[in-house]
Write a protein that holds these residues in place. Structure first.
Motif, short mmCIF file in Angstrom:
data_model
loop_
_atom_site.label_atom_id
_atom_site.label_comp_id
_atom_site.label_asym_id
_atom_site.label_seq_id
_atom_site.Cartn_x
_atom_site.Cartn_y
_atom_site.Cartn_z
N TYR A 30 0.84 -1.19 0.00
CA TYR A 30 0.00 0.00 0.00
C TYR A 30 0.88 1.25 0.00
O TYR A 30 1.81 1.36 0.79
CB TYR A 30 -0.92 -0.02 1.22
N HIS A 32 0.70 5.69 -0.24
CA HIS A 32 -0.14 6.89 -0.14
C HIS A 32 0.71 8.13 -0.42
O HIS A 32 1.90 8.18 -0.12
CB HIS A 32 -0.73 7.01 1.26
N ASP A 34 0.35 12.61 -0.34
CA ASP A 34 -0.45 13.79 0.00
C ASP A 34 -0.56 14.75 -1.18
O ASP A 34 -1.22 15.77 -1.09
CB ASP A 34 0.15 14.52 1.20
N GLN A 108 -4.29 9.17 -4.99
CA GLN A 108 -3.40 9.29 -3.84
C GLN A 108 -3.13 7.97 -3.14
O GLN A 108 -2.19 7.87 -2.36
CB GLN A 108 -3.99 10.25 -2.81
N ASP A 109 -3.96 6.97 -3.38
CA ASP A 109 -3.82 5.68 -2.72
C ASP A 109 -3.70 4.59 -3.77
O ASP A 109 -4.53 4.50 -4.69
CB ASP A 109 -5.03 5.42 -1.82
N ARG A 128 -11.45 11.51 -2.79
CA ARG A 128 -12.10 12.83 -2.87
C ARG A 128 -13.08 12.90 -4.03
O ARG A 128 -14.08 13.61 -3.95
CB ARG A 128 -11.06 13.93 -3.01
N ARG A 153 -12.87 3.10 2.30
CA ARG A 153 -11.89 4.20 2.37
C ARG A 153 -11.40 4.44 3.79
O ARG A 153 -10.26 4.84 3.98
CB ARG A 153 -12.45 5.48 1.75
N ASN A 154 -12.21 4.17 4.80
CA ASN A 154 -11.76 4.34 6.18
C ASN A 154 -10.67 3.35 6.56
O ASN A 154 -9.87 3.64 7.44
CB ASN A 154 -12.93 4.25 7.15
N PHE A 156 -8.16 2.63 4.76
CA PHE A 156 -6.90 3.21 4.33
C PHE A 156 -6.34 4.18 5.37
O PHE A 156 -5.16 4.46 5.37
CB PHE A 156 -7.09 3.98 3.00
N LYS A 157 -7.19 4.69 6.23
CA LYS A 157 -6.77 5.68 7.21
C LYS A 157 -6.32 5.06 8.53
O LYS A 157 -5.86 5.73 9.42
CB LYS A 157 -7.93 6.66 7.48
N GLU A 158 -6.49 3.75 8.67
CA GLU A 158 -6.14 3.08 9.94
C GLU A 158 -4.65 3.03 10.14
O GLU A 158 -3.87 2.93 9.26
CB GLU A 158 -6.71 1.65 9.96
#
Length: 158
Positions: A30, A32, A34, A108-109, A128, A153-154, A156-158
């Motif tokens: 994975y 990512h 910004d 972005q991911d 987005r 999508r959440n 990916f934020k973990e």
């Protein structure tokens, strides 16, 4: 009684093992970034293609082997995320996907899938703009991203 519980345990363990062995990949990475800017006109650079092109051409897949050169950071995948990745995919064609072309569309991911250390696919996400795509290099298996994969999508934020 003991023999039946041993048999049930063996059957259960073999089913769990078979499920992972039947997965179309054995390793996933994975990345990512910004970076999220309005693109200029296509300039033919690898960086432009990574961030703004929907699908990865087979001849260009080696560009994705070191995304850190293009502003991406490799992120370790949590166990929770790893267990859910298979749910992104289907072998059923989900039909046409119509993204919002008024949106910026900057990926972005990125997930990169490997089988026996050979890159077999690249999934790109722009949360987005609610846009995503999957390029499959595995010639013996047709894989699609589900239309509802953005519900993850959440993860990916973990």
């Amino acid at each position: 009684m003991k023999i039946s519980s041993i048999l049930i345990s063996l059957i259960f363990l073999s089913c769990v093992k078979d499920k992972k062995q039947n997965s179309f990949y054995d390793k996933v990475e994975y990345y990512h970034s910004d970076h999220y800017n309005i693109p200029g006109p296509p300039d033919g650079t690898k960086k432009f293609d990574i961030y703004y092109s929907d699908f990865v051409e087979k001849k260009a897949k080696t560009t994705y082997e070191n995304l850190s050169h293009f502003g991406f950071v490799k992120i370790e995948i949590s166990n929770n995320f790893s267990e859910k990745i298979d749910d992104f995919f289907t072998n059923q064609n989900p039909g046409k996907y119509y993204p919002d072309y008024k949106c910026l569309n900057c990926y972005q991911d990125i997930l990169i899938f490997y089988k026996k250390n050979k890159m077999i696919g690249v999934a790109k996400f722009d949360f987005r703009c609610n846009k995503y795509c999957y390029s499959n290099f595995n010639s013996d298996k047709i894989i699609y991203l589900k239309k509802d994969c953005l519900k993850y999508r959440n993860l990916f934020k973990e």
